[in-house]
Write a protein that holds these residues in place. Structure first.
Motif, PDB file in Angstrom:
ATOM      1  N   LEU A 170      46.609  52.292  36.653  1.00  0.00           N
ATOM      2  CA  LEU A 170      46.134  52.173  38.419  1.00  0.00           C
ATOM      3  C   LEU A 170      44.771  51.068  38.071  1.00  0.00           C
ATOM      4  O   LEU A 170      44.971  50.617  38.768  1.00  0.00           O
ATOM      5  N   LYS A 171      44.629  50.862  36.606  1.00  0.00           N
ATOM      6  CA  LYS A 171      44.038  49.381  36.634  1.00  0.00           C
ATOM      7  C   LYS A 171      44.961  48.243  36.584  1.00  0.00           C
ATOM      8  O   LYS A 171      44.454  47.459  37.426  1.00  0.00           O
ATOM      9  N   VAL A 172      45.541  48.599  35.822  1.00  0.00           N
ATOM     10  CA  VAL A 172      46.857  47.024  36.196  1.00  0.00           C
ATOM     11  C   VAL A 172      47.426  47.039  37.200  1.00  0.00           C
ATOM     12  O   VAL A 172      47.608  45.930  37.969  1.00  0.00           O
ATOM     13  N   PHE A 173      48.026  48.490  38.012  1.00  0.00           N
ATOM     14  CA  PHE A 173      48.408  47.615  39.062  1.00  0.00           C
ATOM     15  C   PHE A 173      47.368  47.629  40.719  1.00  0.00           C
ATOM     16  O   PHE A 173      48.121  46.738  41.028  1.00  0.00           O
ATOM     17  N   GLN A 174      46.550  48.132  40.204  1.00  0.00           N
ATOM     18  CA  GLN A 174      45.253  47.896  41.228  1.00  0.00           C
ATOM     19  C   GLN A 174      45.117  46.255  41.181  1.00  0.00           C
ATOM     20  O   GLN A 174      44.848  45.775  42.674  1.00  0.00           O
ATOM     21  N   ALA A 175      44.932  46.009  40.529  1.00  0.00           N
ATOM     22  CA  ALA A 175      45.186  44.635  39.960  1.00  0.00           C
ATOM     23  C   ALA A 175      46.150  43.353  40.532  1.00  0.00           C
ATOM     24  O   ALA A 175      45.619  42.466  40.985  1.00  0.00           O
ATOM     25  N   LEU A 176      47.419  43.722  40.094  1.00  0.00           N
ATOM     26  CA  LEU A 176      48.317  43.252  41.175  1.00  0.00           C
ATOM     27  C   LEU A 176      49.011  43.500  41.949  1.00  0.00           C
ATOM     28  O   LEU A 176      48.491  42.293  43.423  1.00  0.00           O
ATOM     29  N   PHE A 177      48.045  44.536  42.797  1.00  0.00           N
ATOM     30  CA  PHE A 177      48.081  44.905  43.901  1.00  0.00           C
ATOM     31  C   PHE A 177      46.785  43.528  45.021  1.00  0.00           C
ATOM     32  O   PHE A 177      47.497  43.044  46.179  1.00  0.00           O
ATOM     33  N   LEU A 178      45.887  43.401  44.992  1.00  0.00           N
ATOM     34  CA  LEU A 178      44.379  42.861  45.147  1.00  0.00           C
ATOM     35  C   LEU A 178      45.234  41.139  44.871  1.00  0.00           C
ATOM     36  O   LEU A 178      45.343  40.181  45.721  1.00  0.00           O
TER      37      LEU A 178
END
Length: 299
Positions: A57-65
């Motif tokens: 979740l941490k990595v994916f949200q960073a990619l998303f943002l």
């Protein structure tokens, strides 16, 4: 001509033999350091599922943002509970876009591997393996991977043990077998590539992608999705990562599923999506190659 053909076949065999069951059975005792014994009650867990989920979740949200300009368009189509999580971020983004338009500037977008480094403190990439005739491998290109960290993911189409995978498996060294008999086909070429793309298009919900297909290309959006290229350890090169199965929970944010590098072969399957992550067994320094255990014995 015959000599070059034989050499080519020998190199292919050296890469494929680790998937050939009779060869494995005859050579287990000769390679004790390439075996990993898993007590049945541990269910092959090095770290908790909660820790795996938190990392993803941490990595994916960073990619998303990082690519929020495009993501903000997708968010407008999502339910209110989802949009509310990003309400403040959306407002800030709209103000930023107006400011950039006035100044004729562009938002700086980081590369996925840079996002990984900024989020987890390390980055990884494929490169020629340090093992002779091993082809590609995966290296830590920057930073330090701490023990117990999720360092990679094994991408591919997920098959239940009763589903057809025979033709995809012919000459395919990227078939991963889970402890319960589920298979993951991590091949990014041939029929395996066609099957994954087909399933990816099937599960798409309008502009929303339910899985990531960019691992099939040279422009990977999820920098963790290179686990199929991690080579097997040897008596000289001990394993520094291990495989761990992870079932994606039903509460996984729908807007972040676009970064999951796995997809179910069957459309109507109700069981959770199976993923496999690679977890660091020790601290891994910059420049080191990742090595895993291909053989797991459950006792």
């Amino acid at each position: 001509m015959a000599g070059s053909l034989l050499r080519g076949l020998w190199h292919r065999w050296r890469r494929y033999k680790y998937r050939f069951v009779p060869w494995i059975a005859l050579n287990l005792n000769h390679n004790p350091r390439t075996l990993r014994y898993v007590p049945e009650e541990s269910k092959d867990k090095v770290i908790s599922d909660e820790d795996v989920l938190e990392t993803l979740l941490k990595v994916f949200q960073a990619l998303f943002l990082n690519d929020f300009n495009k993501q903000s368009d997708i968010l407008t189509l999502l339910p209110e509970p989802v949009k509310s999580k990003y309400q403040d971020l959306l407002a800030v983004q709209h103000q930023r876009v107006k400011l950039l338009e006035n100044k004729c500037q562009q938002q700086h977008i980081f590369k996925p591997e840079e996002i990984l480094y900024r989020t987890l403190g390390f980055s990884i990439a494929r490169a020629t393996s340090s093992l002779i005739s091993a082809g590609k491998g995966v290296f830590v290109t920057k930073g330090l991977v701490p023990k117990g960290a999720v360092v990679s993911m094994y991408p591919g189409t997920v098959y239940q043990k009763y589903e057809p995978i025979f033709f995809q498996s012919i000459g395919n060294p990227f078939i991963f077998r889970c402890l319960d008999g589920v298979f993951i086909d991590g091949n990014d070429k041939g029929i395996s590539k066609v099957v994954y793309r087909s399933c990816n298009g099937r599960d798409r919900l309008g502009p929303l992608q339910m899985s990531d297909s960019t691992w099939l290309t040279s422009e990977i959006h999820n920098p963790l999705a290179v686990g199929q290229y991690v080579n097997n350890c040897s008596n000289d090169r001990a394993a520094n990562v291990c495989y761990q199965e992870f079932d994606v929970p039903t509460v996984f944010p729908i807007e972040l599923k676009q970064y999951l590098p796995n997809i179910a072969y069957s459309y109507d399957k109700q069981s959770p999506l199976r993923c496999v992550v690679l977890v660091a067994l020790r601290d891994i320094k910059q420049g080191e190659e990742l090595f895993s255990n291909y053989y797991t014995i459950v006792s």
